[in-house]
Design a protein around this motif. Structure first.
Motif, PDB file in Angstrom:
ATOM      1  N   ALA A   1       0.417  -1.355  -0.082  1.00 42.01           N
ATOM      2  CA  ALA A   1      -0.233   0.674   0.231  1.00 42.01           C
ATOM      3  C   ALA A   1       1.029   1.064  -0.170  1.00 42.01           C
TER       4      ALA A   1
ATOM      5  N   ALA B   1       2.761   1.840  -3.676  1.00 39.99           N
ATOM      6  CA  ALA B   1       1.335   2.124  -4.022  1.00 39.99           C
ATOM      7  C   ALA B   1       1.238   3.402  -4.421  1.00 39.99           C
TER       8      ALA B   1
ATOM      9  N   MET C   1     -11.980   4.773  -0.775  1.00 39.76           N
ATOM     10  CA  MET C   1     -11.315   3.789  -0.512  1.00 39.76           C
ATOM     11  C   MET C   1     -11.495   3.716   1.063  1.00 39.76           C
TER      12      MET C   1
ATOM     13  N   ARG D   1     -13.374   0.622   3.730  1.00 39.98           N
ATOM     14  CA  ARG D   1     -12.553  -0.163   4.292  1.00 39.98           C
ATOM     15  C   ARG D   1     -13.356  -0.135   5.917  1.00 39.98           C
TER      16      ARG D   1
ATOM     17  N   HIS E   1     -12.733  -6.459  -2.479  1.00 36.66           N
ATOM     18  CA  HIS E   1     -12.214  -6.078  -2.354  1.00 36.66           C
ATOM     19  C   HIS E   1     -12.543  -4.704  -2.913  1.00 36.66           C
TER      20      HIS E   1
ATOM     21  N   ALA F   1      -9.224  -2.981  -3.138  1.00 33.29           N
ATOM     22  CA  ALA F   1      -8.481  -2.716  -4.337  1.00 33.29           C
ATOM     23  C   ALA F   1      -8.826  -3.141  -5.567  1.00 33.29           C
TER      24      ALA F   1
ATOM     25  N   VAL G   1      -9.140  -0.799  -7.602  1.00 33.12           N
ATOM     26  CA  VAL G   1      -8.308  -0.214  -8.268  1.00 33.12           C
ATOM     27  C   VAL G   1      -7.947  -0.859  -9.850  1.00 33.12           C
TER      28      VAL G   1
ATOM     29  N   VAL H   1      -6.993  -9.826  -7.571  1.00 30.69           N
ATOM     30  CA  VAL H   1      -7.036  -9.478  -6.120  1.00 30.69           C
ATOM     31  C   VAL H   1      -6.071 -10.290  -5.234  1.00 30.69           C
TER      32      VAL H   1
END
Length: 589
Positions: free
Chosen positions: A10, A13, A169, A173, A254, A256, A259, A307
């Motif tokens: 993360a 990224a 995001m 989450r 998920h 992520a 994206v 993912v």
């Protein structure tokens, strides 16, 4: 093999996104802008499809509503893009509320088909309204400004898009790790399980549908002010299919995945648009064929998406023990000694010509364990469904704590203090043991969507998790609290269901074959638990086939055969009853 930490990935990224404008060209940054915008819309589908189990092909049309709302207000009427954002969110929220109320009662393939229908309708609506420029669209949309800073440039809007996406995001989450987020994830368990927890099935479906629509509206707002022009074409059913493909490719369920899926689809489309035209004049058609093949390969090789496939190479973080919290408020003790907690009065249930339950009547008293026994097909589970509201009787009535609950929905009966388990175990296998049990505390907690997304619910969340761990300890599963429920053998899954029911702090708990599949030691643990619950003042109704388990535990027994009540009395009386022996053994022993 080196295993990368999810937190490290993360951080890498975020670092890449921060330095991308320095190392990448303007065209690539533009592609990343589209990836960020599409990821927002795909994130709505992650919540809707991956978490809640609802398939929608109309997400692009909702994106279009947000885009056209702000375009009409800013380009035609000269308004501020920030007021345009409020208008976009308000309109998408209103439209998805109306569409959801009209279509979310559908099940199976009818719901996805309905999303195609209204997606097409919205697309043609865009193209036939003069105020929206018909098929020519609207141009002259102003750029977003932050005070004196204009975001008209590619790099400026890039940082804004990815900052918004990152914030959303994080909020999503947080939400999925909250009371309402668990309720959303429980929707895939079916209406019977969800309603038994006190959660409104249709209401929660509508809430997540509207939430996905709001994310689509935000995506449309960014799209309109980055593109500075909107037309109907990007909001047809085909882009809607591509958005769903993004969610599925990345990993539905998920955060992520939205994206990753958006990046894969956008980059592949760009590559195909460069490669195919020199080869064939049917490039547009072949692009569709290629994505169809990609989808089939995905279903074969990585059904959960990219993912989840990559997560197999990452270390699974070990969950820490739940933090201690204040004790959750207990249910007011409504059942007192010698009081009738539950009364079944002439309950009858027919399925066509079959009478599954025929004029059955009996009472369940406070602080007792009552067993409902009988041969297979006697109507026991059907009667439990009538008691808990899952099914409605054709005649008779059910009275719980003095109130007629015959026609109440299961969630309303659960809210009054009734919890249950099921003959066929109903858990969320992809949630941990403690998450499954925390679902049982839904009716004892109050945090809403905003509190969950903003992490304002931590005190209540700690209390709920501490309560769940306490119930896991009671059934002997506390040491495995962080494991996935789907990894448990059947017998322990039944114990997990019992723990979830107890987490609701019920007045009465209804257990459908709780000892089925348990080993001897597990049965003894369960029997000891039920005795302790009785001593604490809880009332228990159970259906069970293990006669040794029943006779050594319960206070009274009701025997059913062919849908009618055959006998009622103390265990010794039932054991000696000739009619019961006839029903079970085919003759008097």
């Amino acid at each position: 093999m080196t295993r990368w930490s999810p937190h490290l990935l993360a951080i890498l990224a975020v670092a890449f996104i921060a330095i991308a404008p320095v190392i990448l060209g303007s065209f690539t940054i533009t592609l990343m802008n589209y990836i960020g915008i599409y990821a927002l819309a795909a994130l709505g589908l992650v919540l809707l499809t991956g978490c809640a189990g609802l398939t929608s092909f109309g997400q692009a049309a909702i994106v279009g509503i947000g885009a056209y709302a702000t375009a009409w207000y800013t380009a035609v009427h000269g308004g501020s893009p920030w007021i345009g954002l409020l208008l976009a969110l308000a309109l998408t929220g209103l439209v998805t509320t109306v569409l959801g109320a009209a279509t979310l009662r559908l099940s199976g393939h009818f719901l996805p088909l309905s999303t195609i229908a209204w997606g097409i309708a919205i697309f043609f609506l865009f193209g036939n309204i003069d105020a929206l420029g018909r098929y020519s669209g609207l141009s002259g949309i102003p750029a977003i400004s932050l005070g004196p800073l204009s975001l008209a440039g590619t790099v400026a809007i890039y940082f804004f898009i990815w900052a918004v996406l990152g914030l959303v995001m994080l909020l999503c989450r947080n939400l999925l790790d909250s009371r309402q987020g668990r309720a959303i994830r429980s929707l895939r368990g079916g209406i019977a399980m969800v309603e038994s927890l006190g959660i409104g099935f249709l209401q929660m479906r509508l809430a997540v549908f509207v939430l996905a629509g709001l994310l689509a509206g935000l995506s449309g707002w960014l799209y309109a002010h980055m593109q500075r022009y909107v037309s109907p074409a990007p909001f047809d059913v085909r882009p809607g299919i591509e958005l769903l493909l993004m969610a599925l490719v990345g990993g539905a369920g998920h955060i992520a995945g939205a994206v990753v899926g958006a990046a894969i689809v956008v980059m592949l489309k760009n590559i195909l648009q460069d490669v195919l035209p020199p080869i064939t004049r049917y490039s547009a058609q072949l692009e569709v064929v290629f994505f169809g093949i990609l989808f089939v390969v995905l279903l074969q090789k990585a059904r959960g998406g990219v993912v989840p496939m990559l997560e197999r190479f990452l270390p699974r973080p070990k969950p820490g023990a739940p933090a201690s919290g204040a004790v959750l408020p207990r249910r007011a003790q409504q059942a007192v000694a010698a009081r009738t907690v539950l009364a079944i009065e002439g309950a009858t249930k027919r399925f066509g010509a079959l009478v599954a339950v025929n004029a059955v009547s009996f009472e369940v008293r406070s602080h007792e364990v009552l067993a409902l026994i009988g041969p297979n097909g006697a109507g026991k589970s059907t009667l439990l469904d009538l008691i808990t509201g899952t099914s409605k009787p054709n005649a008779g009535r059910i009275v719980f704590l003095g109130d007629d609950v015959t026609h109440l929905q299961p969630r309303h009966i659960a809210a009054k203090g009734m919890a249950r388990t099921f003959q066929h175990v109903k858990l969320r296998p992809n949630m941990t043991l403690i998450e499954n049990v925390v679902l049982g505390t839904y009716g004892r907690t109050r945090s809403g969507f905003f509190a969950g997304a903003l992490r304002l619910d931590r005190a209540e969340e700690n209390s709920a998790r501490a309560e769940a761990l306490r119930q896991l300890e009671r059934v002997g599963l506390a040491e495995r609290f962080g494991e996935l429920a789907g990894n448990l053998p059947l017998g322990q899954q039944r114990l997990l269901e019992v723990a979830r029911a107890l987490a609701a702090d019920p007045v009465i708990v209804v257990l459908d074959e709780p000892a089925a599949g348990l080993r001897c030691l597990e049965k003894k643990t369960l029997a000891d638990l039920l005795r302790s619950l009785r001593s604490e003042g809880m009332t228990i109704v159970l259906v069970e086939h293990d006669m040794d388990f029943v006779m050594n535990l319960v206070d009274r027994i009701v025997v059913m055969d062919f849908g009618v009540k055959l006998a009622e009395g103390l265990p010794a009386q039932i054991r000696a009853d000739a009619r019961v022996q006839e029903a079970y053994l085919g003759g008097v022993a």
